[in-house]
Write a protein that holds these residues in place. Structure first.
Motif, mmCIF file in Angstrom:
data_model
loop_
_atom_site.group_PDB
_atom_site.id
_atom_site.type_symbol
_atom_site.label_atom_id
_atom_site.label_comp_id
_atom_site.label_asym_id
_atom_site.label_seq_id
_atom_site.Cartn_x
_atom_site.Cartn_y
_atom_site.Cartn_z
ATOM 1 N N GLY A 41 0.812 -1.223 0.000
ATOM 2 C CA GLY A 41 0.000 0.000 0.000
ATOM 3 C C GLY A 41 0.838 1.263 0.000
ATOM 4 O O GLY A 41 0.435 2.296 -0.552
ATOM 5 N N THR A 42 2.021 1.193 0.609
ATOM 6 C CA THR A 42 2.907 2.350 0.651
ATOM 7 C C THR A 42 3.424 2.670 -0.752
ATOM 8 O O THR A 42 3.486 3.844 -1.157
ATOM 9 C CB THR A 42 4.081 2.073 1.613
ATOM 10 O OG1 THR A 42 3.528 1.709 2.882
ATOM 11 C CG2 THR A 42 4.987 3.269 1.764
ATOM 12 N N ASP A 78 -6.727 7.356 0.248
ATOM 13 C CA ASP A 78 -6.024 6.243 0.874
ATOM 14 C C ASP A 78 -7.081 5.312 1.436
ATOM 15 O O ASP A 78 -7.621 5.529 2.517
ATOM 16 C CB ASP A 78 -5.084 6.754 1.978
ATOM 17 C CG ASP A 78 -4.325 5.612 2.649
ATOM 18 O OD1 ASP A 78 -4.694 4.443 2.430
ATOM 19 O OD2 ASP A 78 -3.374 5.895 3.411
ATOM 20 N N HIS A 85 -7.854 0.892 4.292
ATOM 21 C CA HIS A 85 -8.771 0.233 5.239
ATOM 22 C C HIS A 85 -10.100 -0.152 4.600
ATOM 23 O O HIS A 85 -10.962 -0.689 5.286
ATOM 24 C CB HIS A 85 -9.097 1.198 6.395
ATOM 25 C CG HIS A 85 -7.932 1.570 7.237
ATOM 26 N ND1 HIS A 85 -8.027 2.384 8.341
ATOM 27 C CD2 HIS A 85 -6.615 1.242 7.163
ATOM 28 C CE1 HIS A 85 -6.845 2.553 8.901
ATOM 29 N NE2 HIS A 85 -5.965 1.877 8.189
ATOM 30 N N SER A 113 -4.369 -1.346 0.334
ATOM 31 C CA SER A 113 -3.328 -2.192 0.932
ATOM 32 C C SER A 113 -3.913 -3.577 1.169
ATOM 33 O O SER A 113 -5.072 -3.697 1.576
ATOM 34 C CB SER A 113 -2.865 -1.605 2.270
ATOM 35 O OG SER A 113 -2.174 -2.595 3.025
ATOM 36 N N LYS A 148 -5.573 -6.497 6.948
ATOM 37 C CA LYS A 148 -6.685 -5.888 6.209
ATOM 38 C C LYS A 148 -7.763 -6.943 5.892
ATOM 39 O O LYS A 148 -7.558 -8.127 6.118
ATOM 40 C CB LYS A 148 -6.153 -5.239 4.921
ATOM 41 C CG LYS A 148 -5.044 -4.202 5.157
ATOM 42 C CD LYS A 148 -5.539 -3.049 5.989
ATOM 43 C CE LYS A 148 -4.604 -1.858 6.139
ATOM 44 N NZ LYS A 148 -3.191 -2.076 6.362
HETATM 45 C C1 LIG Z 1 -4.178 4.070 6.219
HETATM 46 C C2 LIG Z 1 -3.019 3.292 5.679
HETATM 47 N N1 LIG Z 1 -2.365 3.761 4.615
HETATM 48 C C3 LIG Z 1 -1.330 3.095 4.078
HETATM 49 C C4 LIG Z 1 -0.882 1.900 4.600
HETATM 50 C C5 LIG Z 1 0.299 1.250 4.005
HETATM 51 O O1 LIG Z 1 0.031 -0.020 3.489
HETATM 52 P P1 LIG Z 1 1.148 -1.154 3.445
HETATM 53 O O2 LIG Z 1 1.354 -1.655 4.826
HETATM 54 O O3 LIG Z 1 0.521 -2.194 2.541
HETATM 55 O O4 LIG Z 1 2.362 -0.559 2.849
HETATM 56 C C6 LIG Z 1 -1.544 1.367 5.692
HETATM 57 C C7 LIG Z 1 -1.103 0.083 6.215
HETATM 58 O O5 LIG Z 1 -1.047 -0.332 7.234
HETATM 59 C C8 LIG Z 1 -2.638 2.076 6.264
HETATM 60 O O6 LIG Z 1 -3.274 1.614 7.338
#
Ligand SMILES: Cc1ncc(COP(=O)(O)O)c(C=O)c1O
Length: 397
Positions: free
Chosen positions: A69-70, A166, A169, A190, A195
């Motif tokens: 997700g990042t 974003d 969730h 993500s 999740k």
């Molecule tokens: C609100 C939010 N944005 C972004 C992310 C980032 O996702 P990832 O852990 O898949 O990189 C998360 C993950 O925990 C998140 O809760």
């Protein structure tokens, strides 16, 4: 009154219950094993399959599967064109990645306060922060509840801002009947194990804009293109590809994609169970004057990722830390989501000061996330409610 486990009493349950857990069945394992036996561990047919699935579920025209997700947020922020000198408005009650993606591009995160009842970014707070430098908004569907799209969309149109949602969730959530993923300029998901559905690690960006889609695809793979119309030196040589900008390797593997396709097959069932557990918690806590129950906007049909237990400090003789520790002693392992992003020492070093978002800061002091995941039994949920009631009875003013 029952003695709390933290003071030597008997805990409500014998084994710990964590706040989140993936649910993997034999079909998932079979899907992954088939891919492991296939020709393609990466860049294979499962990527297209998962992207088609994401489009089907979100109603988006295009989806780009990425490694997490990042990475999705990073690519979306770059594709939005955020750069040095720009300001981008974001909620402080979120995982740091929602704001970090703005920093990755050299732009400045500007934190807007949350609505104290829904915990999502407050459109009125966004509007107050807009300057000639503002280029976009990263709006987080916090806990899975949709942000206020009508109000935020109006602001974006009025000021010419790009909206990145974003939705880490919020897979499966709808706003006024429209699935999340089809509304913002770009929406990021993500698929981390905590999740609603998981790829182990995984993410995606969705969009309805072909130009944004093509850029996302390119940036996912080093900035290299195989499309002749994107090349500076086009040729019809079959082997030729060309790096036209600086990108990354943010690809998802076919192993992850196979798992995710299989998990998508269970999304409806997972969502229904999460809604059931949330309804049970809401009903139990709505009767308790010591607990504040998160407000849902009527426009959002929410698949909840997190269940926030919020204490009313004026009604209890304990603080959040004491409550959290007491809950843990009862074998209910909660977590706190989230420290306001600008309270992290890294952001402090960048010059952000406490006090800029009072609703967010008050929220942080009063909350913890209760167990919420598909595999929980009714008895598990009852244990959570019993433990909360037991601790509230002990600390009630
Ligand atoms: C609100 C939010 N944005 C972004 C992310 C980032 O996702 P990832 O852990 O898949 O990189 C998360 C993950 O925990 C998140 O809760």
């Amino acid at each position: 009154m029952e003695r709390l486990a933290i003071f030597g009493g008997i805990p409500v349950r014998e084994t710990p219950l964590g706040y989140g857990r993936q649910y993997i069945d034999e079909d998932d394992i079979k899907a992954v094993a088939e891919t492991l036996r296939s020709d393609n561990l990466t860049c294979g047919p499962k990527i297209q399959a998962v992207e088609e699935k994401i489009c089907e579920v979100t109603g988006a025209e295009y989806a780009v599967a990425v490694s997490n997700g990042t990475a999705a947020l990073h690519l979306a922020a770059l594709t939005a064109g955020f750069q040095e000198g720009d300001e981008v408005i974001v909620s402080p009650i979120t995982f740091a990645a929602s704001a970090n993606c703005i920093l990755y591009c050299g732009a400045k995160p500007v934190f807007a306060d949350i609505n104290p009842e829904t915990y999502n970014i407050d459109p009125a707070s966004i509007e107050k922060l807009i300057t000639p430098r503002t280029k976009g908004i990263v709006a987080v569907d916090y806990t899975g509840q949709s942000v206020e799209h009508n109000a935020i969309g109006n602001i974006c149109r009025r000021y010419g801002l790009t909206l990145i949602e974003d939705a880490a969730h919020a897979i499966g959530t709808r706003y006024q009947g429209r699935p999340i993923g089809s509304i913002a300029d770009m929406t990021c998901f993500s698929f981390h194990p905590v999740k609603t559905i998981t790829a182990g690690e995984g993410g995606a960006v969705t969009t309805n804009d072909e130009k944004l889609y093509r850029r996302l695809l390119r940036l996912r793979a080093h900035g290299i293109t195989r499309s002749r119309d994107e090349m500076v030196h086009p040729t019809d040589a079959l082997w030729y590809n060309e790096q036209v900008e600086l990108g990354f390797n943010y690809r998802m593997t076919d192993i992850q994609a196979a798992l995710l396709v299989s998990q998508f097959g269970k999304l409806e069932k997972f969502a229904a169970r999460r809604k059931e557990i949330v309804a049970g918690y809401d009903a139990a806590f709505a009767e308790m004057p010591e607990i504040f129950v998160q407000r849902e906007i009527p426009e959002s049909d929410t698949v909840r990722h997190l269940y926030i237990l919020r204490l009313k400090p004026e009604a209890l003789n304990c603080d959040r830390r004491q409550f959290f520790d007491a809950l843990r002693a009862e074998n209910i392992y909660s977590q706190v989501h989230y420290l306001p992003v600008y309270w992290h020492s890294y952001y402090e070093k960048l010059g952000y000061e406490k006090g800029i978002c009072p609703n967010a800061e008050k929220y942080y002091e009063e909350v913890m996330s209760l167990p919420l995941f598909y595999g929980m039994t009714d008895a598990d949920a009852e244990d959570v409610i019993s433990a909360v009631k037991k601790i509230v009875a002990h600390y009630r003013r």
